[in-house]
Design a protein around this motif. Structure first.
Motif, PDB file in Angstrom:
ATOM      1  N   VAL A 240     -75.894  51.527 -20.601  1.00 28.23           N
ATOM      2  CA  VAL A 240     -75.126  50.969 -19.482  1.00 28.23           C
ATOM      3  C   VAL A 240     -75.446  49.492 -19.292  1.00 28.23           C
ATOM      4  O   VAL A 240     -74.541  48.670 -19.137  1.00 28.23           O
ATOM      5  N   LEU A 241     -76.727  49.150 -19.318  1.00 32.25           N
ATOM      6  CA  LEU A 241     -77.089  47.741 -19.144  1.00 32.25           C
ATOM      7  C   LEU A 241     -76.587  46.883 -20.307  1.00 32.25           C
ATOM      8  O   LEU A 241     -76.177  45.737 -20.107  1.00 32.25           O
ATOM      9  N   ARG A 242     -76.605  47.431 -21.503  1.00 31.49           N
ATOM     10  CA  ARG A 242     -76.202  46.650 -22.678  1.00 31.49           C
ATOM     11  C   ARG A 242     -74.693  46.458 -22.732  1.00 31.49           C
ATOM     12  O   ARG A 242     -74.188  45.358 -22.890  1.00 31.49           O
ATOM     13  N   PHE A 243     -73.957  47.552 -22.636  1.00 33.37           N
ATOM     14  CA  PHE A 243     -72.524  47.478 -22.898  1.00 33.37           C
ATOM     15  C   PHE A 243     -71.667  47.423 -21.641  1.00 33.37           C
ATOM     16  O   PHE A 243     -70.534  46.968 -21.700  1.00 33.37           O
ATOM     17  N   TYR A 244     -72.185  47.868 -20.519  1.00 32.03           N
ATOM     18  CA  TYR A 244     -71.405  47.844 -19.283  1.00 32.03           C
ATOM     19  C   TYR A 244     -71.725  46.598 -18.469  1.00 32.03           C
ATOM     20  O   TYR A 244     -70.840  45.943 -17.952  1.00 32.03           O
ATOM     21  N   GLU A 245     -73.015  46.273 -18.393  1.00 32.85           N
ATOM     22  CA  GLU A 245     -73.426  45.085 -17.644  1.00 32.85           C
ATOM     23  C   GLU A 245     -73.522  43.848 -18.537  1.00 32.85           C
ATOM     24  O   GLU A 245     -73.633  42.743 -18.036  1.00 32.85           O
ATOM     25  N   GLY A 246     -73.560  44.019 -19.866  1.00 36.40           N
ATOM     26  CA  GLY A 246     -73.584  42.895 -20.789  1.00 36.40           C
ATOM     27  C   GLY A 246     -74.914  42.166 -20.873  1.00 36.40           C
ATOM     28  O   GLY A 246     -74.956  40.981 -21.207  1.00 36.40           O
ATOM     29  N   LEU A 247     -76.023  42.864 -20.601  1.00 39.08           N
ATOM     30  CA  LEU A 247     -77.339  42.225 -20.671  1.00 39.08           C
ATOM     31  C   LEU A 247     -77.854  42.193 -22.109  1.00 39.08           C
ATOM     32  O   LEU A 247     -77.509  43.044 -22.930  1.00 39.08           O
ATOM     33  N   SER A 248     -78.698  41.224 -22.407  1.00 40.38           N
ATOM     34  CA  SER A 248     -79.322  41.127 -23.724  1.00 40.38           C
ATOM     35  C   SER A 248     -80.489  42.106 -23.800  1.00 40.38           C
ATOM     36  O   SER A 248     -80.928  42.661 -22.792  1.00 40.38           O
ATOM     37  N   GLU A 249     -81.030  42.294 -25.006  1.00 43.57           N
ATOM     38  CA  GLU A 249     -82.183  43.186 -25.174  1.00 43.57           C
ATOM     39  C   GLU A 249     -83.370  42.712 -24.336  1.00 43.57           C
ATOM     40  O   GLU A 249     -84.061  43.509 -23.714  1.00 43.57           O
ATOM     41  N   ALA A 250     -83.593  41.412 -24.309  1.00 46.60           N
ATOM     42  CA  ALA A 250     -84.708  40.865 -23.531  1.00 46.60           C
ATOM     43  C   ALA A 250     -84.496  41.104 -22.037  1.00 46.60           C
ATOM     44  O   ALA A 250     -85.435  41.459 -21.319  1.00 46.60           O
ATOM     45  N   GLU A 251     -83.269  40.929 -21.561  1.00 48.81           N
ATOM     46  CA  GLU A 251     -82.983  41.160 -20.147  1.00 48.81           C
ATOM     47  C   GLU A 251     -83.141  42.633 -19.780  1.00 48.81           C
ATOM     48  O   GLU A 251     -83.640  42.971 -18.709  1.00 48.81           O
ATOM     49  N   ILE A 252     -82.713  43.518 -20.679  1.00 54.27           N
ATOM     50  CA  ILE A 252     -82.862  44.957 -20.430  1.00 54.27           C
ATOM     51  C   ILE A 252     -84.338  45.323 -20.392  1.00 54.27           C
ATOM     52  O   ILE A 252     -84.779  46.073 -19.511  1.00 54.27           O
ATOM     53  N   ALA A 253     -85.111  44.790 -21.330  1.00 56.40           N
ATOM     54  CA  ALA A 253     -86.548  45.071 -21.360  1.00 56.40           C
ATOM     55  C   ALA A 253     -87.193  44.615 -20.052  1.00 56.40           C
ATOM     56  O   ALA A 253     -87.994  45.348 -19.458  1.00 56.40           O
ATOM     57  N   HIS A 254     -86.824  43.435 -19.590  1.00 56.43           N
ATOM     58  CA  HIS A 254     -87.372  42.920 -18.324  1.00 56.43           C
ATOM     59  C   HIS A 254     -86.911  43.789 -17.154  1.00 56.43           C
ATOM     60  O   HIS A 254     -87.705  44.134 -16.277  1.00 56.43           O
ATOM     61  N   THR A 255     -85.640  44.143 -17.138  1.00 58.99           N
ATOM     62  CA  THR A 255     -85.079  44.938 -16.051  1.00 58.99           C
ATOM     63  C   THR A 255     -85.742  46.305 -15.945  1.00 58.99           C
ATOM     64  O   THR A 255     -86.085  46.755 -14.857  1.00 58.99           O
ATOM     65  N   LEU A 256     -85.928  46.980 -17.078  1.00 57.83           N
ATOM     66  CA  LEU A 256     -86.482  48.331 -17.061  1.00 57.83           C
ATOM     67  C   LEU A 256     -88.005  48.348 -17.160  1.00 57.83           C
ATOM     68  O   LEU A 256     -88.613  49.414 -17.046  1.00 57.83           O
ATOM     69  N   GLY A 257     -88.593  47.191 -17.427  1.00 62.74           N
ATOM     70  CA  GLY A 257     -90.048  47.134 -17.528  1.00 62.74           C
ATOM     71  C   GLY A 257     -90.578  47.833 -18.765  1.00 62.74           C
ATOM     72  O   GLY A 257     -91.623  48.474 -18.728  1.00 62.74           O
ATOM     73  N   ILE A 258     -89.831  47.713 -19.867  1.00 61.82           N
ATOM     74  CA  ILE A 258     -90.234  48.327 -21.134  1.00 61.82           C
ATOM     75  C   ILE A 258     -90.234  47.257 -22.218  1.00 61.82           C
ATOM     76  O   ILE A 258     -89.739  46.152 -22.013  1.00 61.82           O
ATOM     77  N   ALA A 259     -90.798  47.605 -23.354  1.00 58.30           N
ATOM     78  CA  ALA A 259     -90.858  46.668 -24.473  1.00 58.30           C
ATOM     79  C   ALA A 259     -89.475  46.492 -25.102  1.00 58.30           C
ATOM     80  O   ALA A 259     -88.635  47.397 -25.048  1.00 58.30           O
ATOM     81  N   ARG A 260     -89.258  45.348 -25.710  1.00 58.51           N
ATOM     82  CA  ARG A 260     -87.979  45.069 -26.359  1.00 58.51           C
ATOM     83  C   ARG A 260     -87.720  46.060 -27.497  1.00 58.51           C
ATOM     84  O   ARG A 260     -86.586  46.489 -27.710  1.00 58.51           O
ATOM     85  N   GLY A 261     -88.766  46.455 -28.207  1.00 54.84           N
ATOM     86  CA  GLY A 261     -88.625  47.455 -29.270  1.00 54.84           C
ATOM     87  C   GLY A 261     -88.172  48.800 -28.731  1.00 54.84           C
ATOM     88  O   GLY A 261     -87.413  49.524 -29.379  1.00 54.84           O
ATOM     89  N   THR A 262     -88.625  49.142 -27.529  1.00 58.74           N
ATOM     90  CA  THR A 262     -88.198  50.393 -26.896  1.00 58.74           C
ATOM     91  C   THR A 262     -86.710  50.322 -26.565  1.00 58.74           C
ATOM     92  O   THR A 262     -85.986  51.301 -26.729  1.00 58.74           O
ATOM     93  N   VAL A 263     -86.254  49.168 -26.124  1.00 61.11           N
ATOM     94  CA  VAL A 263     -84.829  48.984 -25.845  1.00 61.11           C
ATOM     95  C   VAL A 263     -84.032  49.226 -27.126  1.00 61.11           C
ATOM     96  O   VAL A 263     -83.034  49.954 -27.127  1.00 61.11           O
ATOM     97  N   LYS A 264     -84.498  48.637 -28.223  1.00 65.13           N
ATOM     98  CA  LYS A 264     -83.788  48.792 -29.500  1.00 65.13           C
ATOM     99  C   LYS A 264     -83.759  50.250 -29.943  1.00 65.13           C
ATOM    100  O   LYS A 264     -82.721  50.763 -30.363  1.00 65.13           O
ATOM    101  N   SER A 265     -84.898  50.938 -29.860  1.00 68.85           N
ATOM    102  CA  SER A 265     -84.941  52.328 -30.328  1.00 68.85           C
ATOM    103  C   SER A 265     -84.120  53.242 -29.421  1.00 68.85           C
ATOM    104  O   SER A 265     -83.413  54.130 -29.908  1.00 68.85           O
TER     105      SER A 265
END
Length: 171
Positions: A129-154
């Motif tokens: 939802v954050l990536r494709f609906y809100e248009g956030l980058s991987e780094a922004e999603i990682a910051h938003t959810l408080g997880i690592a960027r690699g976790t966002v990718k996986s």
């Protein structure tokens, strides 16, 4: 007439800032909540619960986190996951509850993609939802959810694989 103390002026300013933040962020938070929960009613409840938490911590939040919207999104994802875990536990009852006669149906409830999205685990759904609906980058999603960027990718990779598999079933 008594002059306001410095603390009272800061509190009043903070309350006004929070009210403006809530007003400006509400449509996006409701959309995000709808995509997370799968229906607009649970989304409204989720947003209300999170805005109550954010409002109670507003002054300290601004000192710690320069992006209150990211904090609110992270709080929504965490709160949704917590609620999902609580509801997931089986609750046996003696009799089935009466179904509501006039329950309003969600217009997207029977859309295949929407159903597939709702079947994703909460963190995968939040990332998609954050990536494709809100248009956030991987780094922004990682910051938003408080997880690592690699976790966002996986999580995104797993979610997209599941959605692709469901799309193949529709063909």
């Amino acid at each position: 007439m008594v002059a306001a103390t410095a603390d009272e002026r800061v509190t009043a300013g903070s309350a006004a800032d929070f009210a403006e933040f809530a007003r400006a962020s509400l449509p996006g938070l409701l959309r995000y909540g709808h995509a997370l929960t799968g229906n607009p009613h649970d989304a409204a409840d989720l947003v209300q619960a999170v805005l109550e938490k954010v409002g109670a911590r507003w002054a300290s939040l601004l000192r710690k986190d320069p992006d209150p919207l990211a904090y609110a999104r992270r709080a929504m994802a965490n709160t949704h996951i917590s609620r999902w875990r609580r509801r997931r536990r089986e609750n046996l009852v003696a009799d089935l509850p009466d179904s509501p006669a006039h329950a309003a149906a969600d217009r997207l409830e029977h859309e295949p993609l929407w159903r597939a999205l709702r079947e994703l685990p909460p963190r995968q759904r939040a990332v998609v939802v954050l990536r494709f609906y809100e248009g956030l980058s991987e780094a922004e999603i990682a910051h938003t959810l408080g997880i690592a960027r690699g976790t966002v990718k996986s999580q995104n990779s797993k979610a997209m694989a599941a959605l692709r598999a469901r799309a193949e079933e529709w063909s």
